[in-house]
Motif scaffolding. Structure first.
Motif, mmCIF file in Angstrom:
data_model
loop_
_atom_site.group_PDB
_atom_site.id
_atom_site.type_symbol
_atom_site.label_atom_id
_atom_site.label_comp_id
_atom_site.label_asym_id
_atom_site.label_seq_id
_atom_site.Cartn_x
_atom_site.Cartn_y
_atom_site.Cartn_z
ATOM 1 N N VAL A 196 -25.417 30.768 -47.574
ATOM 2 C CA VAL A 196 -26.165 30.220 -46.840
ATOM 3 C C VAL A 196 -25.953 28.551 -47.290
ATOM 4 C CG1 VAL A 196 -28.700 29.504 -46.352
ATOM 5 C CG2 VAL A 196 -28.038 31.918 -46.964
ATOM 6 N N THR A 197 -25.754 27.926 -46.275
ATOM 7 C CA THR A 197 -25.250 26.357 -46.485
ATOM 8 C C THR A 197 -26.477 25.667 -46.874
ATOM 9 O OG1 THR A 197 -25.756 25.708 -44.241
ATOM 10 C CG2 THR A 197 -23.535 26.443 -44.818
ATOM 11 N N TYR A 220 -34.322 33.542 -46.177
ATOM 12 C CA TYR A 220 -32.980 33.422 -46.186
ATOM 13 C C TYR A 220 -32.220 34.543 -47.507
ATOM 14 C CZ TYR A 220 -31.843 29.912 -42.863
ATOM 15 O OH TYR A 220 -31.861 29.115 -41.793
ATOM 16 N N SER A 273 -24.661 18.759 -48.524
ATOM 17 C CA SER A 273 -24.295 20.164 -48.652
ATOM 18 C C SER A 273 -23.078 20.298 -49.444
ATOM 19 C CB SER A 273 -23.819 20.909 -47.385
ATOM 20 O OG SER A 273 -22.929 20.204 -46.567
ATOM 21 N N SER A 316 -29.935 37.229 -45.929
ATOM 22 C CA SER A 316 -28.633 37.121 -46.504
ATOM 23 C C SER A 316 -28.321 38.319 -47.484
ATOM 24 C CB SER A 316 -28.198 35.856 -47.321
ATOM 25 O OG SER A 316 -29.174 35.786 -48.344
ATOM 26 N N SER A 327 -27.493 22.648 -46.116
ATOM 27 C CA SER A 327 -28.154 21.998 -45.106
ATOM 28 C C SER A 327 -29.186 22.835 -44.323
ATOM 29 C CB SER A 327 -26.910 21.464 -44.024
ATOM 30 O OG SER A 327 -26.267 22.329 -43.743
ATOM 31 N N GLN A 328 -28.944 24.170 -44.292
ATOM 32 C CA GLN A 328 -30.023 25.061 -43.718
ATOM 33 C C GLN A 328 -31.297 24.878 -44.202
ATOM 34 O OE1 GLN A 328 -26.773 28.303 -43.524
ATOM 35 N NE2 GLN A 328 -28.315 28.901 -41.924
ATOM 36 N N LEU A 329 -31.392 24.593 -45.532
ATOM 37 C CA LEU A 329 -32.520 24.576 -46.311
ATOM 38 C C LEU A 329 -33.115 23.428 -46.808
ATOM 39 C CD1 LEU A 329 -31.176 27.424 -48.896
ATOM 40 C CD2 LEU A 329 -32.976 27.910 -47.170
ATOM 41 N N CYS A 349 -26.578 29.652 -52.126
ATOM 42 C CA CYS A 349 -25.655 28.680 -51.622
ATOM 43 C C CYS A 349 -24.139 28.595 -52.328
ATOM 44 C CB CYS A 349 -26.370 27.209 -51.676
ATOM 45 S SG CYS A 349 -27.889 26.949 -50.677
ATOM 46 N N LYS A 356 -38.588 29.238 -47.022
ATOM 47 C CA LYS A 356 -37.332 29.195 -46.379
ATOM 48 C C LYS A 356 -36.130 29.934 -47.350
ATOM 49 C CE LYS A 356 -36.558 24.844 -45.194
ATOM 50 N NZ LYS A 356 -35.861 23.705 -44.545
ATOM 51 N N PRO A 387 -32.146 19.617 -45.167
ATOM 52 C CA PRO A 387 -31.344 18.867 -44.362
ATOM 53 C C PRO A 387 -31.122 17.725 -45.014
ATOM 54 C CG PRO A 387 -33.181 19.999 -42.995
ATOM 55 C CD PRO A 387 -33.283 20.226 -44.583
#
Length: 612
Positions: free
Chosen positions: A577-578, A566, A588, A570, A580-582, A532, A562, A584
């Motif tokens: 990777v943000t 990612y 972020s 990636s 919020s994707q990992l 991130c 997760k 929520p």
């Protein structure tokens, strides 16, 4: 016929049996210069008293008798609380010299000062075994543990400007043991003839001035002072938790989850109790009273109608008036209350003698863990299973590639194939972190000269074109292939596939909360910071702290899966990777500020601070 001659062991390794006589030093409690009406040994602690706990631990030493040095009468102590203690004799301070003069030459005296209570608990049997291997005097010294606050030393330049702050933890504090808390001393009895025994600390100074051979036994834990309200509350909170987790103590009954009550204690049906709470024998809780733990209520203590007690300790025989509120306090029957912060409270009235049999029923409080905590153990087991399976499978599948890289490293530059560096894992213990060597063999010797060209903040070191890198090493580091041997660390349990980046001791000294959090889990090959962070060239130290804490705070098996997914998608973190994707629910927005920090003295490390 040949005769085998057995060589004697060196004196320092010989185990000697010693005749041990514990001497427990009691003292009157004084808060704000006034007597509290209690002594250290009579303080309530868990389901018993401080004296009962000390005598129970001393019983493991297999000694003949125990001496209590106190100005009080022997009847003041409830010696029947610990029948396993054997013979216990209470002597006045002025009588101690006469008692010591009757000891044999082979007798050892163990001077114990229970006022200073180690967070790890007492282990007098261990202390006695350590003294048996040494013919002089042994002083047991608390030197702090992994969870202790850091000791800091500020380094300034000639203009008085702060250049760096050194923070020391664990064994780095041990050389300062001379100023640390002395828990007890084991002394040959003949050394104390005609000596006024005041305390282990005073005795230590006296014996050193006399040139007596001594040794310090470092105990890696913190110490709470029972003569301080905050220290006494901290010790009781830990002890209450231990009593509630263990088997039901003799003479106690469980009123509700997290609530224990001793014999002849009584609770009105309208009272509200929220554990953890321990009521010692003959304690009384009147109607509409509210007790919110952690709370310890001593023998014959009474909480009157409508009173509220939270996070406090009520001494033996204490009476809390009706409708009064007691929060985070230590309250004594015949003196005054002292808040944890040191504020004097109005004097409490003396306790009334009251013994009521029977117990009214009240609605139990549900103290069971929440769903997140309830399944944490199962998630950790599953995480370890994934680590073992993943690391073993990876080593098998990648074996040809590993052999090729190892051969190329050996052929392209002189030196070993692997670079092994000491890093800290869970709970702060060190492990050998394995990587393919990507730099010249003496890279660590050249790092100090290159610090002026460091391009990152914090304790890390990174250069865009590091002259210490080999040609092959530059490729390995860019593709993260030099990290593949860390699968061996994962298989051995040193690391996990997912977790905070493993760091050496010196990097972990910069931020205390960050250190405690990241060392509460296994370090990992990949993690949130690698995926991130958006400062790939600067490797911002603030983001490193932010993402490590976010991982520990939001740990779950689903989050680990997760992160693994990612990491592959990636290409090992090459594409950001943000958060919020990992996670929520987590913001972020990582911290954007960066503060320049002077690096501390470097340790041999090949490329630390580099993205994995």
């Amino acid at each position: 016929m040949r005769t085998r001659v057995r060589k004697p062991r060196p004196p320092e390794t010989q185990q000697r049996s010693i005749s041990l006589i514990p001497i427990v030093l009691d003292e009157e409690l004084r808060f704000d210069g006034r007597p509290a009406g209690e002594s250290v040994l009579t303080l309530p602690l868990g389901t018993r008293s401080v004296l009962a706990y000390v005598l129970a631990e001393l019983s493991e030493c297999r000694h003949r008798r125990t001496l209590i040095v106190s100005g009080r009468d022997a009847g003041y102590y409830a010696l029947d609380e610990c029948p396993e203690a054997g013979e216990v004799q209470v002597v006045a301070p002025e009588q101690l010299a006469e008692v010591i003069s009757t000891c044999e030459t082979s007798d050892y005296l163990m001077l114990v000062q229970p006022r200073f209570w180690p967070t790890a608990g007492h282990d007098f049997a261990f202390m006695a075994r350590a003294a048996a291997r040494f013919r002089g005097v042994t002083h047991v010294v608390a030197v702090g543990g992994p969870a202790c606050a850091a000791r800091e030393r500020i380094v300034c330049d000639s203009d008085g400007q702060v250049r760096r702050v050194h923070r020391l933890f664990d064994e780095m504090n041990w050389p300062e043991a001379a100023s640390s808390t002395l828990l007890c001393s084991l002394v040959p009895a003949h050394l104390l003839n005609n000596t006024a025994v005041l305390s282990p600390a005073a005795l230590r100074t006296d014996l050193a001035a006399r040139g007596v051979l001594t040794q310090d036994l470092p105990l890696p834990c913190d110490v709470d002072d029972l003569a301080d309200a905050s220290g006494l509350l901290a010790v009781n909170e830990r002890t209450i938790g231990q009593c509630l987790q263990g088997p039901l103590p003799e003479g106690f009954r469980r009123l509700a989850p997290g609530v224990l009550a001793g014999g002849e204690s009584w609770v009105h049906p309208s009272a509200r109790l929220v554990g953890p709470i321990i009521l010692q024998h003959e304690a009384v809780i009147e109607q509409d009273a509210q007790i919110i733990g952690p709370v310890l209520i001593g023998r014959r203590a009474r909480v009157r109608r409508g009173a509220v007690v939270t996070g406090s300790l009520l001494g033996n025989g204490t009476c809390i008036p009706a409708l009064a509120t007691v929060s985070q306090e230590v309250v004594f029957a015949r003196a005054h209350a002292l808040a944890a912060g040191g504020t004097n409270q109005p004097q409490r009235p003396a306790a009334e003698t009251l013994s009521l049999k029977g117990l009214g029923s009240f609605e139990p409080v549900d103290l069971s863990p929440g769903p997140r905590d309830r399944f944490r153990g199962a998630q950790l087991l599953a995480k370890r299973a994934i680590d073992v399976i993943g690391a073993a499978s990876g080593l098998i599948l990648l074996l040809p590639l590993l052999l090729i890289i190892a051969a190329l490293v050996k052929l392209t530059s002189p030196g070993p194939v692997f670079f092994i560096h000491r890093r800290e894992r869970k709970d702060g213990s060190e492990f050998p972190c394995i990587k393919f060597r990507s730099m010249v063999a003496d890279a660590h010797l050249k790092q100090r000269e290159l610090y002026k060209q460091n391009q990152v903040d914090g304790p890390q070191f990174k250069m865009e074109r590091d002259p210490r890198e080999t040609r092959l090493g530059r490729i390995l580091r860019r593709t993260n292939l030099d990290e593949l041997p860390q699968l061996i660390n994962v298989l051995l349990g040193h690391m996990s596939l997912v977790g905070p980046r493993p760091s050496p001791f010196r990097e972990n000294q910069i931020c205390v909360p960050w250190r405690r959090a990241r060392l509460s889990v296994r370090p990992g090959i990949t993690g949130l910071w690698q995926l991130c962070r958006d400062r790939r060239d600067e490797a911002d130290f603030h983001q490193w702290i932010y993402y490590d804490l976010a991982y520990v705070r939001n740990f779950s098996l689903w989050l680990d899966l997760k992160i693994l997914f990612y990491t592959v998608v990636s290409l090992g973190g090459k594409r950001q990777v943000t958060l919020s994707q990992l996670i929520p629910s987590e913001s972020s927005d990582a911290p954007a500020s960066s503060v320049e920090a002077e690096p501390v003295s470097p340790e041999p490390d090949e490329g630390h601070g580099r993205p994995q």
